[in-house]
Design an enzyme around this catalytic site. Structure first.
Site, mmCIF file in Angstrom:
data_model
loop_
_atom_site.group_PDB
_atom_site.id
_atom_site.type_symbol
_atom_site.label_atom_id
_atom_site.label_comp_id
_atom_site.label_asym_id
_atom_site.label_seq_id
_atom_site.Cartn_x
_atom_site.Cartn_y
_atom_site.Cartn_z
ATOM 1 N N HIS A 164 3.020 -6.662 -4.579
ATOM 2 C CA HIS A 164 2.253 -5.848 -3.633
ATOM 3 C C HIS A 164 0.848 -5.535 -4.127
ATOM 4 O O HIS A 164 -0.003 -5.121 -3.350
ATOM 5 C CB HIS A 164 2.994 -4.531 -3.359
ATOM 6 C CG HIS A 164 4.261 -4.730 -2.594
ATOM 7 N ND1 HIS A 164 4.380 -4.445 -1.239
ATOM 8 C CD2 HIS A 164 5.473 -5.214 -2.968
ATOM 9 C CE1 HIS A 164 5.605 -4.730 -0.841
ATOM 10 N NE2 HIS A 164 6.291 -5.208 -1.860
ATOM 11 N N ASP A 375 -7.754 -3.348 -4.654
ATOM 12 C CA ASP A 375 -6.555 -2.946 -3.934
ATOM 13 C C ASP A 375 -5.864 -4.178 -3.383
ATOM 14 O O ASP A 375 -6.519 -5.031 -2.774
ATOM 15 C CB ASP A 375 -6.943 -2.016 -2.767
ATOM 16 C CG ASP A 375 -5.898 -0.941 -2.503
ATOM 17 O OD1 ASP A 375 -4.709 -1.213 -2.751
ATOM 18 O OD2 ASP A 375 -6.270 0.154 -2.040
#
Length: 468
Positions: A164, A375
């Site tokens: 992720h 991110d």
């Protein structure tokens, strides 16, 4: 479903945490908020689904139990393991290393040993309950050794892994003393998924350099005792539960709450930041840029307010405690300089809020600021767009987020460039209405077509298809 050697579950998700939280009085469980849980609920209920993970309390053993169509298998962790495997190796070694060493990673052999031991426990718990030929989907950086360990225990399984967070460039990954073991752990999977194409190619470059495997297109050739096998690496950008956000954004009580929020800040133009309190999120850069705009006289406290929600995170890790002090000091300085008796420059909220309140904030905000320094995806950016049912508002989005690959009509920014960030904030505030509407409609279309269910289905399809 199986004989004595196999379990009963055809589809198993393995993640650091189970998808439930204890109810406040300690009696019973409720489903955790979060995209992953939502995305997999339909798959869980349509197959014999199980979920393996830690239940959140150290030094406690909980028996497996059923919750909303899913069999939950709690993996116990001791207080020491939480410190060494989770706070240590996962969040003070891997997290900073995988986020471009924004903070320096620490390498400790005792942390690595704990990481190996815990990964083995997760693999064994999974092997015990999997039916013959079951599909197992392992989630995220805390469990990178599980695919290999699981394959050794149960070569009959189809194993997928999804990362992720970003996967770092090989020059940074090279610092990890256990780089080869981590890569071999991941290569135990049939399919390894990443958020961005750059993460996939970083992984394949690291595999080529440190394992010497032959790679053809996105397939790694592996020669093992059982013969030749392939591991497929590819890109599967995660998304959000768009239908739920849409529905909340249209609810009268949520709309009313957004009106109240605007009233509470004096009906000023609202800039909004929503983040976990983490050094990767660029919260300090955003606050600095806003403070300078006030200083330059480009913005006035009478007309504009920055609302910064920073939900508590990893409070026991030293770098996070220091970050909190730093952010609170910066907010205090700006408010001390620019506040009037009636108006405050920055409303800083160090809490977590329920999703209804978040959607009300998204509806109230004129400009959303997502200035992450690195991110994997950043789902807040996607949530803001999904909540803007009127196709208005503006999104200032860091180019170092996975979301910037998909939300091309956002106002993209390099958050390290404070002058550039100030310009982009002013551009967002002054965007003509028709231009803002055009950008938001295009971004909404992208998100509506690619929701979280689309993500889970495309990953599971690729895992099921295999090759050869």
């Amino acid at each position: 479903m199986g004989d004595g050697n196999y379990g009963n579950y055809d589809f198993i998700v393995v993640s650091n945490r189970l998808p439930v939280d204890r109810v406040a009085d300690g009696e019973g469980w409720r489903r955790s908020p979060g995209g992953l849980v939502t995305a997999l609920a339909p798959v869980m209920s349509s197959s014999e689904g199980a979920w393996v993970g830690w239940h959140g309390a150290p030094d406690e053993t909980v028996e497996p139990f059923e919750h909303e169509d899913t069999y939950l298998v709690p993996v116990p962790l001791s207080e020491d393991e939480v410190e060494l495997y989770y706070e240590g190796f996962s969040n003070a070694t891997l997290w900073p290393l995988y986020h471009d060493v924004i903070a320096p990673p620490e390498f400790h052999r005792a942390w690595w040993d704990a990481y190996k031991a815990v990964n083995r426990r997760f693999a064994e718990a999974t092997a015990d309950i999997a039916a013959e030929g079951a599909t197992v989907w392992v989630q995220d950086y805390q469990l990178q050794l599980v695919p290999r360990m699981l394959r050794d225990l149960r070569p009959d399984l189809r194993i997928g892994f999804f990362n992720h967070i970003p996967f770092p460039p090989v020059e940074i990954f090279a610092q990890l003393p256990w780089r080869r073991q981590v890569l071999e752990g991941l290569l135990g999977a049939d399919l390894v998924g990443f958020q961005r194409a750059s993460d996939t190619s970083n992984f394949l470059r690291a595999v080529r350099r440190y394992t010497g495997s032959i790679i053809k297109q996105h397939y790694v050739e592996l020669h093992e005792e059982g013969g030749r096998r392939e591991c497929h690496a590819d890109t599967f950008p995660i998304s959000i539960d768009v239908a739920r956000l849409n529905e909340l954004a249209r609810r009268p009580d949520v709309i009313e709450r957004s009106r109240q929020i605007r009233e509470e800040v004096g009906n000023r133009t609202i800039l909004l930041g929503v983040d976990r309190l983490d050094y990767t999120k660029g919260i300090g850069h955003r606050i600095k840029a806003y403070g300078e705009l006030l200083e330059d006289g480009k913005l006035q406290v009478e007309d504009t307010v920055l609302i910064q929600v920073a939900s508590p995170s990893r409070e026991r890790v030293e770098s996070y405690r220091l970050l909190r002090d730093e952010i609170e000091a910066a907010v205090g300085r700006i408010n001390g300089t620019f506040d009037t008796l009636g108006k405050t420059a920055i409303r800083y909220l160090h809490h977590s809020y329920p999703i209804e309140e978040m959607v009300a904030l998204y509806l109230a905000a004129d400009v959303m600021l997502v200035t992450a320094l690195r991110d994997g995806m950043n789902l807040v950016a996607k949530e803001y767009v999904a909540a803007r049912t009127g196709a208005d508002g503006a999104l200032v989005l860091s180019e170092f987020t996975g979301a910037s690959d998909h939300l091309r009509q956002a106002i993209l920014v390099n958050p390290h460039d404070i002058d550039g960030l100030k310009e982009r904030i002013l551009q967002a505030l002054n965007l003509p209405r028709t231009e803002a509407g055009r950008r938001m409609r295009l971004m909404r279309r992208q998100i509506l077509q690619n929701d979280v269910e689309h993500w889970s289905q495309s990953f599971l399809r690729a895992l099921g298809a295999g090759r050869g």
